[in-house]
Design an enzyme around this catalytic site. Structure first.
Site, PDB file in Angstrom:
ATOM      1  N   ARG A  71       0.822  -1.218   0.000  1.00  0.00           N
ATOM      2  CA  ARG A  71       0.000   0.000   0.000  1.00  0.00           C
ATOM      3  C   ARG A  71       0.857   1.270   0.000  1.00  0.00           C
ATOM      4  NH1 ARG A  71      -5.291  -1.406   3.792  1.00  0.00           N
ATOM      5  NH2 ARG A  71      -6.362  -2.506   2.136  1.00  0.00           N
ATOM      6  N   LYS A 110     -15.066 -11.621   6.936  1.00  0.00           N
ATOM      7  CA  LYS A 110     -15.998 -10.525   7.276  1.00  0.00           C
ATOM      8  C   LYS A 110     -17.361 -10.801   6.651  1.00  0.00           C
ATOM      9  CE  LYS A 110     -12.244  -7.181   7.205  1.00  0.00           C
ATOM     10  NZ  LYS A 110     -11.602  -6.280   6.234  1.00  0.00           N
ATOM     11  N   GLY A 126      -7.246  -6.743   1.388  1.00  0.00           N
ATOM     12  CA  GLY A 126      -5.902  -6.773   1.956  1.00  0.00           C
ATOM     13  C   GLY A 126      -5.370  -8.182   2.109  1.00  0.00           C
ATOM     14  N   GLY A 143     -13.242  -3.662   1.094  1.00  0.00           N
ATOM     15  CA  GLY A 143     -14.583  -3.097   1.254  1.00  0.00           C
ATOM     16  C   GLY A 143     -14.900  -2.079   0.172  1.00  0.00           C
TER      17      GLY A 143
END
Ligand code: ADP
Ligand code: MG
Length: 367
Positions: free
Chosen positions: A39, A176, A321, A344
């Site tokens: 990142r 998630k 990620g 997301g």
């Protein structure tokens, strides 16, 4: 989506200007060390675009979830050191989420962020789906633009959404579950088929009446899963599983998990079947590992899917990620067409075709 999103040239002459760049430096850390600086490296094209034109760049990012107060565990020190090595002379503010005003989108916090700043750039795709102060605040007053990373992400993901080569399949996994189930419904309107592994599969398997032992699942999402399964689209679920038995020993299972067993990966038969779907598609979007790949005993499913992503002729996009980290771990990150820096955010952009951060840029004074 209406309205123009300003890009870097829309900032005009940046020489001698102080430019606040919202980056996504929310990197994985272990014992205070960065385990993957993808990142940080991803923000470098925008940073150099600005510095080469004489701008003084000030980066700002969040790191982890420090709950609105300073917490040494989430200090930006390690990131600052890595950034200094990669882009000397560039400043980095302290973790934005040390102040409750960031997540609360407090105007007073925005005012402090933009003080002494001449222009704003959003290059934080991974945070652009949040209406936080550093994402939506500065474009209200400052000339603003999307950075090169954000621009690339938007191009690729809106391209997938609006004009995919078909068949288009989404491969979903990870942990998630309730976060992601919301978008599954919207994705079903865009894709031709869904492939579901990871912890997410157990809520679906439970909805179909299979015993799932003590695997991770979300009972309150079973009704949603039932509705999605009844929706008529192809939803591919595992047919065999790998995990541990009630004694905690490594075990392979069919589709019925015994009492006390836990599923931690898709089985080899499932991995082969999922690979076939990927090979036969023309567009594939993958978010979420197929299993607990951090443990080598449960990495095979994710590795097989990663290899299929590398082998297929389809246009391949990976978001998330942990999914990106898995690809990198297998040395396959160069073998897919696009690795998104946002999990997301990529799902939400596919779902809605817009993000709060993009809407904010469209409202900037120079837009
Ligand atoms: P991403 O970051 O790619 O969006 P998530 O954060 O949703 O993905 O999920 C990644 C995590 O999911 C990994 O840490 C992995 O260990 C975990 N995971 C995947 N499958 C399982 C499973 N069957 N049981 C428990 N955890 C799982
Ligand atoms: Mg993750």
């Amino acid at each position: 989506m209406v309205g123009h999103i300003p890009t870097l040239p829309d900032l005009g002459d940046v020489a001698g200007k102080r430019v606040l760049v919202r980056t996504d430096f929310n990197v994985p850390m272990e014992h205070g060390e960065i385990t993957d600086d993808f990142r940080i490296r991803s923000a470098l094209p925008t940073i150099s675009w600005l510095t080469e034109r004489g701008a003084q760049v000030v980066c700002a990012s969040h790191l982890g979830r420090p709950k609105g107060a300073p917490d040494p565990k989430y200090s930006m020190d390690a990131v600052r050191a890595r950034l200094a090595a990669l882009a000397p002379g560039v400043e980095l503010l302290e973790n934005l989420r040390f102040d409750p005003g960031e997540e609360g989108n407090d105007p007073a916090f925005v005012a402090r962020l933009v003080e002494g700043v001449d222009a704003y750039v959003n290059d934080a795709f991974g945070a652009a789906h949040r209406a936080h102060a550093s994402i939506v605040g500065p474009p209200r007053t400052l000339p603003s633009a999307m950075g090169l990373l954000l621009q690339k992400e938007v191009d690729v993901l809106l391209g997938l959404r609006n004009n995919p080569k078909r068949p288009f399949v989404a491969v979903l996994g990870g942990s998630k579950i309730s976060d992601k189930l919301g978008v599954v419904e919207a994705l079903l309107g865009v894709v031709d088929a869904l492939v579901i592994g990871g912890a997410m599969c157990f809520t679906f398997l439970a909805a179909k009446g299979y015993p799932i032992g003590d695997s991770l699942w979300e009972p309150d999402q079973v009704e949603t899963c039932k509705r999605l399964l009844a929706g008529g689209k192809r939803i591919h679920l595992p047919e065999d599983l790998v995990g541990v038995d009630a004694e905690g020993n490594f075990a392979t299972f069919g589709i019925h998990l015994p009492d006390g067993a836990k599923g931690f990966d898709i089985g080899p038969g499932t991995a082969a079947a999922f690979s076939d779907v990927i090979i036969e598609s023309r567009t594939v979007f993958w978010n979420g590992p197929m299993g607990m790949f951090e443990d080598p005993r449960f990495a095979a499913g994710t590795r097989t899917i990663a290899q299929a992503m590398a082998d297929t002729k389809a246009f391949t996009v990976v978001g998330g990620g942990d999914s990106a980290a898995a690809l990198a771990q297998f040395g396959l990150d160069d073998e897919v067409d696009h690795v998104s820096t946002g999990g997301g955010a990529s799902l939400e952009l596919l779902e809605l075709g817009d993000l709060p951060g993009l809407a904010a840029l469209r409202g900037a004074p120079n837009a």
